[in-house]
Design an enzyme around this catalytic site. Sequence first.
Site, PDB file in Angstrom:
ATOM      1  N   SER A  83       0.837  -1.205   0.077  1.00 23.42           N
ATOM      2  CA  SER A  83       0.028  -0.012   0.090  1.00 23.42           C
ATOM      3  C   SER A  83       0.791   1.085   0.049  1.00 23.42           C
ATOM      4  CB  SER A  83      -0.927   0.047   1.148  1.00 23.42           C
ATOM      5  OG  SER A  83      -1.575  -1.107   1.541  1.00 23.42           O
ATOM      6  N   LYS A 117      -3.427   9.013  -9.251  1.00 20.79           N
ATOM      7  CA  LYS A 117      -3.762   7.815  -8.206  1.00 20.79           C
ATOM      8  C   LYS A 117      -5.076   7.448  -8.774  1.00 20.79           C
ATOM      9  CE  LYS A 117      -3.635   5.855  -3.785  1.00 20.79           C
ATOM     10  NZ  LYS A 117      -4.706   5.144  -3.693  1.00 20.79           N
ATOM     11  N   LYS A 321      -2.844  12.761  -1.354  1.00 24.25           N
ATOM     12  CA  LYS A 321      -4.314  12.731  -1.561  1.00 24.25           C
ATOM     13  C   LYS A 321      -5.008  14.034  -1.610  1.00 24.25           C
ATOM     14  CE  LYS A 321      -6.406   8.782  -0.811  1.00 24.25           C
ATOM     15  NZ  LYS A 321      -6.229   8.065   0.066  1.00 24.25           N
ATOM     16  N   CYS A 415     -41.446  31.479  15.067  1.00 28.27           N
ATOM     17  CA  CYS A 415     -40.282  31.691  14.209  1.00 28.27           C
ATOM     18  C   CYS A 415     -39.343  32.373  15.519  1.00 28.27           C
ATOM     19  CB  CYS A 415     -40.719  32.969  13.417  1.00 28.27           C
ATOM     20  SG  CYS A 415     -39.248  33.855  12.787  1.00 28.27           S
ATOM     21  N   CYS A 418     -38.828  36.333  15.039  1.00 29.84           N
ATOM     22  CA  CYS A 418     -39.775  37.396  15.375  1.00 29.84           C
ATOM     23  C   CYS A 418     -40.904  36.825  16.276  1.00 29.84           C
ATOM     24  CB  CYS A 418     -40.323  38.098  14.066  1.00 29.84           C
ATOM     25  SG  CYS A 418     -41.402  36.825  12.916  1.00 29.84           S
TER      26      CYS A 418
END
Length: 674
Positions: A83, A117, A321, A415, A418
Amino acid sequence: MNKNKAQERISKLRELINDYRYHYHVLDESIMSEAAADSLKHELTQLETEYPDLITPDSPTQRVAGTPLAAFKAIPHSRRMLSLNDVFDDKELDSWVARITKLLPAGTSLEYFTDLKMDGFACALVYQDGMLTQAITRGDGIVGEDVTANVRTIDSVPLRLREGNKDSHKFLAGRTEVRGEIVMYKADFARLNQQRAQQGLPLFANPRNTAAGTIRQLDSRLVSERKLHFRAYDLLRDDSTEVPTNAFAYQTLRELGLLANPQVTTVKSVKEIIKFARVWETKRHDLPFNTDGLVIKINDRNLFERLGIVGKAPRGAVAYKYPAEQATTKVKDIFVSIGRTGSATPVAMLEPVVVAGSTVQMATLHNEGEVMRKDIRIGDTVIVHKAGDIIPEVIEPLVKLRDGSEREFVMPAECPECGTKLIKLKADEAVWRCPNNQCPSRVWKRIQHYASKAALDIEGLGEKNVIALLNAGLVTETPDIYALTKEQVLGLDRFAEISATKLVSAIQSKKNPPLPKFLYGLGIRHIGVQTAIDLSAHFRSLDALGRATIDDLSQVEGIGEVVAEALVEWFAEPGNQRILDLFARYGVKPQEVKKVGGPLSGKSFVVTGSLETMSRDQAAEKIRALGGTFQSSVGKDTNYLVVGANVGASKLTKAAKLGTKQLTEQELLKLLDK
Ligand code: IVH
């Protein structure tokens, strides 16, 4: 985190990561993206670094992946399939170079061989006296699986090596091993999923998993139906001196009839590597296959060997990467944001996390129903996705990581800005709304929308400046910006002589905007850029549009009932009439429109997935320039669905259901070429 808590978290993380790995490597399924799993693994590594005595030999941080499937014959690799260690930025790249330089005799001059890659499935091809005898999957790197029958069906794999030039000739005698990546092209993947959608079959997640799953099919006929490609990156001989450099290896591979990426370079400095990385960070999206970074290898294979191996990766190569587009983080809280049209959107406040190169702290949860459907709770660890300039999104919570302290989100009845009671315009609507047109949040967002790039494009009137103007009481509604004087603006902390002059003149220069821009800038519900263009083309003036009835509006191509109703409602509202009067009083007069026609007029297009030759916005612009309509979702009136790469399921399914004609990017380009 104290040790007990850490222990608990560690075992949960291990279980989930192991689950992911089992599904991914053994079953060829994906329960989350690789980036999300990496993010979990990163958290685990950090916890284990903090408490090293909690490390156990079976922790996912301590093992090499992959168990060969029993159904294929196991074959040991001639040399380990390694790897690569990852580096994530220029600094980590620098430290890699510093590390290996120290290990080599002083004064050794290094050359780096860089390649893309590829995001595929690694495979080794064995040639005996020039004939393909075996194809072996990577497996755990030491033992792989015999997939020869399947790989023989891939066109880009030569069954017999070519004679090539005089340097490559000797590779036809004895044993030659070629390693590379099996990839499925983005366009082929899109087409495959398109067919599956039409047949009502479940869609594949991404090209890499599809390639892997295909190669590990026991029936090789299926493999030959799916287009796969082999791209070589390594050449091995029993006598390793026969391949002195990677540049030579790639050249020879091509001579022998294999595909090796042409985008490679041999460079001498980190600076040049970084330049290569920057170029491909954006250009990679135009490649036919997916890439997630670069591979940088020491060019000289003798030096490469001398540097040796640590764990399962060579010292002499790294993967650079590109920033991952997914990560995991915690939801600290969920609050409700009130939009321009009053929509009350739950937003997740996140522990800051870097996704696709920028820090994400908030992500939209769309609406109450979405929070319930995904079952996202305050305190959850979630997967966050962000690609390019899209708004960050929460994909899903990782339910297995819950410890019981999570809280469910409750949609407020009022709300939060308000105090007005939230309503639903229609019972079956997903969105709650604040019906107060004067709600401070709505006014602020209305002005900001009016000034935004796609609308009037007023420079200097961004979020913070709008808030400052509102707080100072200098404006209470959008048209008020036209009455601003330099002196008034100068009175605010944020402004000096030059910036104040600039802002006022930027505003004054936008008194005769094109009608579509002005109409879009009004921020009427459902009126996007395209709808504003269509309406303007039809009615030509704001007055005519304001007088239109639902019937008149329905005559317009692409205008449905929902849009028609929203428009009529908007013009009927006294508050909005007052806004239009104010615009007129301040001398704001949108330009009337001359009718446009073009080869694509009357045709509407939707694009799904990413295109290779242009962005979605560019496609929209080109289609509109030829008189066509660009839509964001497939409907009955959609003429064409253009299918790009990495497509999701929903648009394809809908198009298949409605029988919408599907176009490839090539076919679209042909239409645009008219
Ligand atoms: S060279 C010594 N070159 O990435 C290691 N690998 O994360 C030799 N990969 O196992 C690998 N594109 O499956 C190399 N241009 C490329 C690659 C590449 C993709 C894969 C390969 C490797 C993995 C490591």
